[in-house]
Design a protein around this motif. Sequence first.
Motif, mmCIF file in Angstrom:
data_model
loop_
_atom_site.group_PDB
_atom_site.id
_atom_site.type_symbol
_atom_site.label_atom_id
_atom_site.label_comp_id
_atom_site.label_asym_id
_atom_site.label_seq_id
_atom_site.Cartn_x
_atom_site.Cartn_y
_atom_site.Cartn_z
ATOM 1 N N ALA A 120 0.819 -1.225 0.000
ATOM 2 C CA ALA A 120 0.000 0.000 0.000
ATOM 3 C C ALA A 120 0.849 1.270 0.000
ATOM 4 O O ALA A 120 0.304 2.378 -0.049
ATOM 5 N N VAL A 121 2.182 1.126 0.064
ATOM 6 C CA VAL A 121 3.053 2.301 0.098
ATOM 7 C C VAL A 121 3.092 2.936 -1.295
ATOM 8 O O VAL A 121 3.485 2.296 -2.271
ATOM 9 N N THR A 122 2.676 4.203 -1.376
ATOM 10 C CA THR A 122 2.687 4.938 -2.656
ATOM 11 C C THR A 122 3.818 5.967 -2.715
ATOM 12 O O THR A 122 4.197 6.406 -3.784
ATOM 13 N N ARG A 123 4.299 6.366 -1.543
ATOM 14 C CA ARG A 123 5.439 7.294 -1.502
ATOM 15 C C ARG A 123 6.400 6.830 -0.423
ATOM 16 O O ARG A 123 6.031 6.716 0.745
ATOM 17 N N SER A 178 9.424 -2.201 -5.689
ATOM 18 C CA SER A 178 8.738 -2.762 -6.864
ATOM 19 C C SER A 178 7.267 -2.367 -6.937
ATOM 20 O O SER A 178 6.568 -2.780 -7.870
ATOM 21 N N ASN A 179 6.781 -1.586 -5.970
ATOM 22 C CA ASN A 179 5.374 -1.155 -6.001
ATOM 23 C C ASN A 179 5.107 -0.327 -7.255
ATOM 24 O O ASN A 179 5.874 0.598 -7.566
ATOM 25 N N PRO A 180 4.033 -0.614 -7.985
ATOM 26 C CA PRO A 180 3.740 0.167 -9.196
ATOM 27 C C PRO A 180 3.402 1.623 -8.852
ATOM 28 O O PRO A 180 2.704 1.895 -7.870
ATOM 29 N N GLY A 181 3.936 2.557 -9.654
ATOM 30 C CA GLY A 181 3.635 3.981 -9.463
ATOM 31 C C GLY A 181 4.245 4.584 -8.211
ATOM 32 O O GLY A 181 3.815 5.667 -7.777
#
Length: 880
Positions: A63-66, A86-89
Amino acid sequence: MELITTHITADFDAVASMLAASKLYPQARLAFPGSLERNVREYVAQMGEPFPHERLKKLDLTAVTRLILVDAKRAGRLGPLKEVLSNPGLEIHIYDHHPAHPKDITGTLEVLKEVGATTTILVELLRERQVPLTPEEATLLALGIYEETGFFTFTSTTPADLAAGAALVDQGANLNTVADFTRREMTAEQIALLNELIVAAETHVVNAVPIVITAVTRDRYVGDLAFVVHKLRDIENINVLLVLVRMDDRVHLVARSRLEAVDVGAIAAALGGGGHGTAASAAIRDRSLLEVKTELLRLLKAQVRPVRLARDIMMAPVKAIPDRFTVAGAAEIMNRFSLNTLPVVRQGELTGLITREILDRALYHGLGEAPVSEYMTTEFSTVDPDAPLEKVEALIVERTLGFLPVVQERRLKGAILRSDLLRHLHEEVLQRPTFPREAEEASLQPTDRTVTTLLRGRLPARLQEILKAAGGVADQAGARLYAVGGFVRDLLLGVENLDVDLVVEGDGIAFAEAFAAAVGGTVRSHRKFGTAVVSLPDGFKVDVASARTEYYEHPAALPTVEHGSIRLDLYRRDFTINALALGLHAAGYGRLLDFFGGSRDLRDGVVRVLHSLSFVEDPTRILRAARFAVRCGFTIAKQSERLIRNAVRLRLLDKLSGARILTELKLIFQEARPEAILKMLEGYGVPEAIHPRLKGTRAEQALLHRVGEVLSWYRLLHLPEVPTPWLLYLLAWVSEITLPEARSVARRLGLPPGRLADLSAALTAYRTLRRQFAKDRPLTPGLITRLLDDAPLEAVLLLMARPPAPRVERAISGYLTRYAAVRPLLTGNDLKALGIRPGPIYRDILDSLRYARLEGRLTSREEEEQFVRRRFSAHIPAAD
């Protein structure tokens, strides 16, 4: 979700940086990727958690976006948090102080600065955004900076770290707490490990750099290895220390370096670790202690920069004489260039050396016409240009040599003086890991590292690019290139100076042409003097010269110039503070050459000549000494003052041409405080030595001060007419002597006929204006304008600087700001339309209209036309 994190085994810098980042990202959650260092754990146990943070097991990492990374930018140092990359975006914001590395993570936002601590970077951001801190928060941030910089003693410390530390103390940081958690005692296990490391220590000399390596195996894990390494380094006073300890299933490397020649960050990176040039670490799996040590030695041999060679400190080119020279001729050369030893060559090959002592004795015995080959020594030591300095040192010390030729295939390439070697050894002392007392610190000269830092921190980026490009061209030509003189002086003083002078040991014009071609510029050369000016496409200009030496045929003569070495080039300069050079070629980039104590004199605030004949050879240096002393707020050295008084007493200024004196006076009049310079020169009797009618009394000094104020005021008006400042100052200086005396002064200063006429006209006008403005009558705008319209601007400004009364100052101010621009509404065409024939009468009519408008008696075209018809009716033909 926003997540703030750092590297595994977080130290105080990492923890403090996370706290600071939470102030910039208030919605972010915080999590550690691994354990904390022991001293951080002790802090938490006593002071409590510094901030709320999450356990990794409870976080949904997908759930990490930043991701906000502090004090870390390598995936290998993130532990289990590496999978977040490797998280998308994913947005990645990085704040770090470590040098760049090919394996660095690329961030969406990167705030990277090579300062002593990452906390410093974040403190700067908090201060910019005026984010408040509690005393407890300020204390933790201070811990991060103090530990990472070794209480500001590590060579990686920068002014920014000191400023950040001061700001935190200002916000309530408790330094007692900082000391408690950074100066801790060792455990029994750590003491035992320290003893083993001392016993196992070995010194390896790699490229002439002593490096201590110690390797041990421990059955049980001992925490905080870096703390033990710091203790070992401080106890044994080690410059470069690499510690290998096998514990558990890996070999731990902790490396520390105080020398620029050894970049331990690069070495640790090659072993899978990281850090920076002065401190680094690595953890190596699946390899034995012996394998790691062997690999470490291989890396050291490949990456440690070699120490300096003979060619790095030799003087080149060297003045030499052919073996057919007579003893008298050799003595003349030796005296001309202030030498103590001369190499003797035959067909380009070195055959002997002749010393001043031998020449003096030979002359005493009447052997002046004998060839030097009969008395030169043919048994002498030499070194190759690539000889290490250890060999140079051994030869000079063991054989008590003052002059060591550098020879390649029997041809003379240069020479090393005993003083060159001592200077090199002094530089080595500066790099030793000593912690001097406060009184001793002041004696330290700027080191290569500090001057390189000044280049980065004080010069515009564009100028740094130019200097790097020039250095690259010199490297391609195999030449040594230096920035010299005032540019280097002002760099050390922190004064902006974009007037760059470059000196190349070799063909200056050839270098200038190659440099211009490389940057797309143009060259204007002066082959007679070996100098050139390179103009870059953006208009920036760089002066280039060959390294030169000079001598004077007689006192006050213009110098005769010959090619020489950088040392001889600097020796010909006026003062020690101007005899500084800064290396720009790759091998010497940022290296300060200070053969004559210039940096010490800059620190002490002293202007000092290089030798006792300086003012005899060039008396204009007397005026320059006063100019530099006042500009920099320095004093003139006592010995130099004595030499000035001696030169004045010997009337050496009489031997100077007026043009040379005028050139120096013009430079003085461009300074911010010419009156203070005049006061200093008056103390030595210089004005009267130039001309008996010139004085430097308090009255003249006060007037020059007022002239400066008036000039500054006038420049702010941005009027089209511009005065000649030096002419105005000179006018002020001679304003109280008779016109014939003033002309005599002007002729002594070599003023050309046109300027002599300007000075005479301005002086006459000034005196006339003083009489007119002294009259007891109302100073109306019209009268003021009539008096000032045809006067030279210099005379008007001098009158303003020395008014008989305040009302005169107001009158002149009104004229310059308002009255001078007033013009009548009628023009010559209007007068022609009235039937008035063109001629001198037009000037009379238009002036009369202008003065009437200034007095307020005319306000419209109709009134002006009626005025003309009434006042000048005789010039208007009668109507048919």
